[in-house]
Design a protein around this motif. Structure first.
Motif, PDB file in Angstrom:
ATOM      1  N   LEU A 315     -69.897   7.636 -21.482  1.00  0.00           N
ATOM      2  CA  LEU A 315     -70.789   8.779 -21.407  1.00  0.00           C
ATOM      3  C   LEU A 315     -70.797   9.243 -19.965  1.00  0.00           C
ATOM      4  N   THR A 316     -70.627  10.544 -19.762  1.00  0.00           N
ATOM      5  CA  THR A 316     -70.372  11.043 -18.410  1.00  0.00           C
ATOM      6  C   THR A 316     -71.608  11.602 -17.736  1.00  0.00           C
ATOM      7  N   PHE A 317     -72.727  11.663 -18.495  1.00  0.00           N
ATOM      8  CA  PHE A 317     -73.917  12.228 -17.837  1.00  0.00           C
ATOM      9  C   PHE A 317     -74.594  11.164 -16.975  1.00  0.00           C
ATOM     10  N   GLU A 318     -75.421  11.657 -16.075  1.00  0.00           N
ATOM     11  CA  GLU A 318     -76.145  10.730 -15.205  1.00  0.00           C
ATOM     12  C   GLU A 318     -77.500  10.379 -15.793  1.00  0.00           C
ATOM     13  N   ILE A 319     -77.888   9.155 -15.618  1.00  0.00           N
ATOM     14  CA  ILE A 319     -79.269   8.788 -15.938  1.00  0.00           C
ATOM     15  C   ILE A 319     -79.874   8.180 -14.676  1.00  0.00           C
ATOM     16  N   PRO A 326     -79.765   7.866  -9.417  1.00  0.00           N
ATOM     17  CA  PRO A 326     -78.918   8.410 -10.480  1.00  0.00           C
ATOM     18  C   PRO A 326     -77.656   7.570 -10.607  1.00  0.00           C
ATOM     19  N   ARG A 327     -77.238   7.308 -11.827  1.00  0.00           N
ATOM     20  CA  ARG A 327     -75.928   6.667 -12.018  1.00  0.00           C
ATOM     21  C   ARG A 327     -75.339   7.113 -13.354  1.00  0.00           C
ATOM     22  N   GLN A 328     -74.026   6.991 -13.465  1.00  0.00           N
ATOM     23  CA  GLN A 328     -73.369   7.329 -14.722  1.00  0.00           C
ATOM     24  C   GLN A 328     -73.739   6.297 -15.764  1.00  0.00           C
ATOM     25  N   PHE A 329     -73.892   6.743 -17.006  1.00  0.00           N
ATOM     26  CA  PHE A 329     -74.289   5.783 -18.027  1.00  0.00           C
ATOM     27  C   PHE A 329     -73.180   4.779 -18.327  1.00  0.00           C
ATOM     28  N   GLY A 330     -71.943   5.258 -18.379  1.00  0.00           N
ATOM     29  CA  GLY A 330     -70.814   4.327 -18.549  1.00  0.00           C
ATOM     30  C   GLY A 330     -70.407   4.084 -19.983  1.00  0.00           C
ATOM     31  N   SER A 331     -69.742   2.969 -20.174  1.00  0.00           N
ATOM     32  CA  SER A 331     -69.031   2.673 -21.417  1.00  0.00           C
ATOM     33  C   SER A 331     -69.958   2.386 -22.602  1.00  0.00           C
ATOM     34  N   VAL A 332     -69.641   2.959 -23.760  1.00  0.00           N
ATOM     35  CA  VAL A 332     -70.402   2.681 -24.984  1.00  0.00           C
ATOM     36  C   VAL A 332     -69.514   2.204 -26.140  1.00  0.00           C
ATOM     37  N   ALA A 365     -78.690   5.078 -24.496  1.00  0.00           N
ATOM     38  CA  ALA A 365     -78.253   6.320 -23.860  1.00  0.00           C
ATOM     39  C   ALA A 365     -79.002   7.518 -24.430  1.00  0.00           C
ATOM     40  N   LEU A 366     -79.134   7.557 -25.756  1.00  0.00           N
ATOM     41  CA  LEU A 366     -79.827   8.679 -26.385  1.00  0.00           C
ATOM     42  C   LEU A 366     -81.296   8.687 -25.987  1.00  0.00           C
ATOM     43  N   HIS A 367     -81.880   7.504 -25.870  1.00  0.00           N
ATOM     44  CA  HIS A 367     -83.269   7.427 -25.400  1.00  0.00           C
ATOM     45  C   HIS A 367     -83.377   7.955 -23.978  1.00  0.00           C
ATOM     46  N   ALA A 368     -82.432   7.507 -23.114  1.00  0.00           N
ATOM     47  CA  ALA A 368     -82.474   7.919 -21.712  1.00  0.00           C
ATOM     48  C   ALA A 368     -82.380   9.435 -21.584  1.00  0.00           C
ATOM     49  N   LYS A 369     -81.634  10.068 -22.487  1.00  0.00           N
ATOM     50  CA  LYS A 369     -81.487  11.525 -22.444  1.00  0.00           C
ATOM     51  C   LYS A 369     -82.579  12.227 -23.256  1.00  0.00           C
ATOM     52  N   GLY A 370     -83.489  11.463 -23.816  1.00  0.00           N
ATOM     53  CA  GLY A 370     -84.550  12.082 -24.611  1.00  0.00           C
ATOM     54  C   GLY A 370     -84.034  12.733 -25.875  1.00  0.00           C
ATOM     55  N   ARG A 371     -82.906  12.209 -26.395  1.00  0.00           N
ATOM     56  CA  ARG A 371     -82.321  12.848 -27.576  1.00  0.00           C
ATOM     57  C   ARG A 371     -82.727  12.179 -28.871  1.00  0.00           C
ATOM     58  N   VAL A 372     -83.564  11.157 -28.786  1.00  0.00           N
ATOM     59  CA  VAL A 372     -84.167  10.628 -30.012  1.00  0.00           C
ATOM     60  C   VAL A 372     -85.670  10.691 -29.850  1.00  0.00           C
ATOM     61  N   GLU A 373     -86.318  10.926 -30.951  1.00  0.00           N
ATOM     62  CA  GLU A 373     -87.769  10.932 -31.013  1.00  0.00           C
ATOM     63  C   GLU A 373     -88.257   9.588 -30.477  1.00  0.00           C
ATOM     64  N   SER A 374     -88.796   9.587 -29.254  1.00  0.00           N
ATOM     65  CA  SER A 374     -89.251   8.291 -28.739  1.00  0.00           C
ATOM     66  C   SER A 374     -90.694   8.049 -29.200  1.00  0.00           C
ATOM     67  N   GLU A 375     -91.406   9.164 -29.414  1.00  0.00           N
ATOM     68  CA  GLU A 375     -92.778   9.028 -29.867  1.00  0.00           C
ATOM     69  C   GLU A 375     -92.787   9.047 -31.398  1.00  0.00           C
ATOM     70  N   ALA A 376     -92.787   7.892 -31.990  1.00  0.00           N
ATOM     71  CA  ALA A 376     -92.769   7.817 -33.444  1.00  0.00           C
ATOM     72  C   ALA A 376     -94.188   8.006 -33.972  1.00  0.00           C
ATOM     73  N   HIS A 377     -94.310   8.827 -34.987  1.00  0.00           N
ATOM     74  CA  HIS A 377     -95.635   9.005 -35.560  1.00  0.00           C
ATOM     75  C   HIS A 377     -95.821   8.127 -36.780  1.00  0.00           C
ATOM     76  N   GLY A 378     -97.054   7.698 -36.973  1.00  0.00           N
ATOM     77  CA  GLY A 378     -97.392   6.873 -38.111  1.00  0.00           C
ATOM     78  C   GLY A 378     -97.745   7.741 -39.309  1.00  0.00           C
ATOM     79  N   PRO A 379     -98.258   7.126 -40.342  1.00  0.00           N
ATOM     80  CA  PRO A 379     -98.612   7.852 -41.559  1.00  0.00           C
ATOM     81  C   PRO A 379     -99.950   8.590 -41.413  1.00  0.00           C
ATOM     82  N   VAL A 380    -100.189   9.535 -42.301  1.00  0.00           N
ATOM     83  CA  VAL A 380    -101.519  10.114 -42.469  1.00  0.00           C
ATOM     84  C   VAL A 380    -102.437   8.986 -42.949  1.00  0.00           C
ATOM     85  N   VAL A 381    -103.624   8.864 -42.333  1.00  0.00           N
ATOM     86  CA  VAL A 381    -104.553   7.804 -42.743  1.00  0.00           C
ATOM     87  C   VAL A 381    -105.741   8.421 -43.475  1.00  0.00           C
TER      88      VAL A 381
END
Lengths: 496, 496
Positions: A315-319, A326-332, A365-381
């Motif tokens: 992955l070539t982007f920096e985190i 800053p550093r390159q994310f590197g091999s996946v 890597a996806l977390h570092a780039k904010g590309r996955v929902e990090s804030e998971a929501h629970g159920p309606v209570v």
């Protein structure tokens, strides 16, 4: 009176180097594996799930150390026949066993994918666990460079499928045969010396061209002040290695020309360059240009292990690392061609090539780039205001679930209403539903928008607070519709 | 010359009692797990994935046998600290450890689901493996019967979600407390005698009412001619057990009345009947009538293990067994309330209830009913007529994949065209594509419908053969459309 000695309570803890995964950590990984499996499947690869347990004999790698067959793996002895069994340490050794065992029933070539945990009996460290996931695809039974090209294209597709956009990754290809050709040109035929050269090449990433020159020659003072002995080649001998490592040109054509120069007349070297040329041509014809997949002789990882082409996805982007730099994310992901896979079992060499995607690193890597929902929501209570009307509260969650909305009734002690809202908070619930006796009588329910409530509590002025209520009263029969509105306002899918 | 002694080749085989799963076996199970996880999730349950490895101390169950800590589990000793580790034998023991370890961070009640392999160090038998899947959902931290009711409703939903229609399954509920009440009424307070009664009750399925009567009394001559000693109760004492076991009435109301009779004045017994009444009322209010979930005191499996309500899901349709005899498929899931789960670790009793679905049995049931695609199709195979045009063949599969159609190029040695078609056959490919030099020149491709071809080869008369060609020539740019048509004619989804 003498106290009776009791067995002490067991400690509630994972063994050293193991961990538990909760909620979104589990479903996030499952989603990623499902997406990758989808790509593998579309390419014609078949699923294989071998058992976690193999005979130590079949795993092989660890056999030389006969006194301690569990070196590097978790192993134990069967009680009845004394055989040593072990947990698999990767997915490639089991593939070799499966292919040797079932080769008469399997198609040739056999394209298979496998995903699951593997175990390493190593000293755990920060972020290094003794159980982790691998996600592999391999083609067994063909020496065609088209198989290597296919693996590389599939790897690029997988990265895009899980959310790494074009431009944010690069797949680099090198070839062990080219290196062998270079060694031949240098006149290095002694296996020990060849191994020394390989070890030196492996340090290219760290010490650069000048460092490699020194290490191939007399030696080098390293950063710690220790003197590292060199391989003892003279400058002229070392030159082809340097030429090989630095032969990357502006495009594949230039790189290939440089490599042809580096291997000279060596037959194996020429074969290696030809293979790279074929792979690059096949990929370019399918639209995988050097912006995605590129020949890069500076890829040295795996050159010692593989026998032909090797691949690495970076992955070539920096985190930003934990110290804020800053550093390159590197091999996946990495892989390559290994032709002696099945030979141990059958005596017959079977060519094979494959790739392994580091799922946990890719998720990070996806977390570092904010590309996955990090804030998971629970159920309606749905809260419980009146213990006697549990069936009605259950009916409410039933209605919500039938509409695809994740929902649950509070099942703790309902006496303290505050505890119910604290529970909803801990669950990161987006919405709470309240129906007390008074609401029941009037045929309404109260719906609390907990996300908006939290935002208001954090940011709002008194004016805004008044203007933006986060609690709504709606007729009972409009409950589902109102909750659906609130969820979509917050950009939440109904399934949460 | 003396021959050098070589290390013998390792055998390519799984350890005894383990097996490999291929293709549709893997994806079929993954689909089922995904569907069940979807239902669990919708009910507010959170995913948990604990490690496969636990300390033997935390697993607990096997500790009494101190000399052989690996009794029943696969266990080994850590080299550095001598601790015994083992593979988990179910998903409940790890849940207890996780809850005790993380209880301050987890919500209460904690609803969690978990799915994955577990391992048993037992003698393997036909169809009995030492690694198999479990798929559990549990609610920890609430004693409310609403939690038990929710588990039962969710279990029914799961069965329907994976393809068992209403009417083909029944969830039966019983309660250990009712049995305890019966024992109290009988005046059985000695723990040994109570255990004897429990063991006898466990045989109800096999020996029926008369058999249980004999076994509770003086004893019984079993089918093999051996005499089985009885518990030694007199007829009057035995009566309440028989009343309990046979108290199932025409509906839940009648059953509950019968049970009230059987437990008499026993406080624990009355509590048990009250719980069953609440569970039935909650379920009926949500539309889960006794056609789906029913109180059935003849459910005895698990009564020894659980402490309150127990559940069992049975498939009620008949299948034909290996000897061609019709038989009921039987149990596919079970569970119940167990309140001492976490106490071993913390000293505090924590109420819990849960269910475990036997995924592999459920899959077998769906196969037996023909409700899963047993004939899995492979990818579309693009044959290689001209090795030099590999890039063009790769482009064809690229086009197909982009349209969601699973496809691959033949990557074996293309010399013998027959081998390519044999390969497609082994892959169960629905379609093969052929583009030789002559087709290339005319801008067309040949498309072979392999499914129709196989049907014709098996059944057709010569006339039909002539009328129904299974090979089509289409312009190259209509290749994808034609293949899509063929797949949909055969009712195959594009993703195959």
């Amino acid at each position: 009176m003498a106290k009776v000695k009791k067995t002490p309570r067991p400690k509630a803890e994972t063994p050293k180097g193991f961990r538990d995964y909760f909620g979104a950590e589990v479903t996030g990984r499952a989603d990623m594996l499902r997406k990758i499996a989808g790509v593998y499947h579309r390419y014609g690869f078949d699923a294989l799930e071998s058992s976690a347990v193999e005979t130590v004999e079949a795993l092989g790698k660890f056999l030389p150390d006969v006194d301690r067959p569990n070196e590097g793996v978790f192993a134990w002895q069967e009680e009845d026949d004394g055989k040593w069994l072990a947990l698999r340490y990767d997915l490639t050794a089991p593939l070799a066993r499966v292919y040797a065992q079932h080769r008469n029933d399997l198609p040739t070539p056999y394209r298979r994918y496998a995903m699951g945990p593997v175990w390493r009996n190593e000293k755990p460290g920060p972020g290094r666990f003794r159980q982790f996931y691998q996600c592999d695809a391999d083609t067994v039974g063909t020496a065609s460079p088209a198989a290597d090209a296919e693996i590389c294209a599939m790897l690029a597709d997988c990265l895009e499928e899980v959310g790494i956009p074009r431009g944010d990754y690069i797949v680099r290809i090198n070839n062990r045969k080219v290196l062998n050709g270079v060694l031949e040109t240098m006149g290095v035929s002694d296996e020990g010396q060849a191994a020394d050269v390989l070890r030196t090449i492996d340090k290219f990433d760290k010490v650069g061209e000048a460092g490699v020159r020194e290490l191939l020659g007399k030696g080098r003072l390293d950063a710690s002040g220790a003197y590292i002995d060199g391989v003892g080649l003279n400058d002229a001998q070392a030159e082809p290695v340097i030429a090989f490592l630095t032969s990357k040109g502006a495009g594949n054509t230039e790189t290939l020309a440089n490599l042809r120069g580096a291997v000279g007349e060596s037959a194996i070297g020429v074969e290696g360059v030809d293979e790279l040329e074929q792979i690059a041509a096949l990929l370019e014809a399918q639209g995988y240009g050097p912006d995605r997949i590129v020949i890069d002789p500076s890829v040295v990882r795996g050159l010692g292990y593989y026998t032909g082409p090797v691949f690495e996805a970076e992955l070539t982007f920096e985190i930003t690392d934990e110290k804020g730099r800053p550093r390159q994310f590197g091999s996946v992901a990495g892989g390559g061609r290994y032709d002696d896979l099945v030979k141990r079992f059958t005596g017959q060499a079977v060519p094979a090539t494959g790739v392994s995607i580091g799922v946990d690193r890719l998720l990070a890597a996806l977390h570092a780039k904010g590309r996955v929902e990090s804030e998971a929501h629970g159920p309606v209570v749905v809260t419980v205001m009146d213990r006697e009307r549990m069936a009605e509260y259950q009916a409410m969650v039933g209605e919500l679930r039938r509409e695809g909305i994740r929902a649950e009734v509070y099942l703790g002690n309902p006496k303290n209403f505050g505890n119910q809202l604290k529970y909803a908070d801990k669950r990161q619930s987006p919405v709470a539903v309240i129906e007390g006796a008074e609401e029941k009588e009037r045929g309404v329910v109260q719906i609390k928008d907990l996300i908006l409530g939290a935002q208001i509590a954090q940011n709002a002025t008194l004016e805004e607070w008044k203007d933006r209520p986060s609690q709504y009263e709606v007729p009972r029969d409009q409950m589902v519709a109102k909750i659906r509105d609130i969820l979509s306002e917050h950009g939440l899918s109904e399934a949460l």
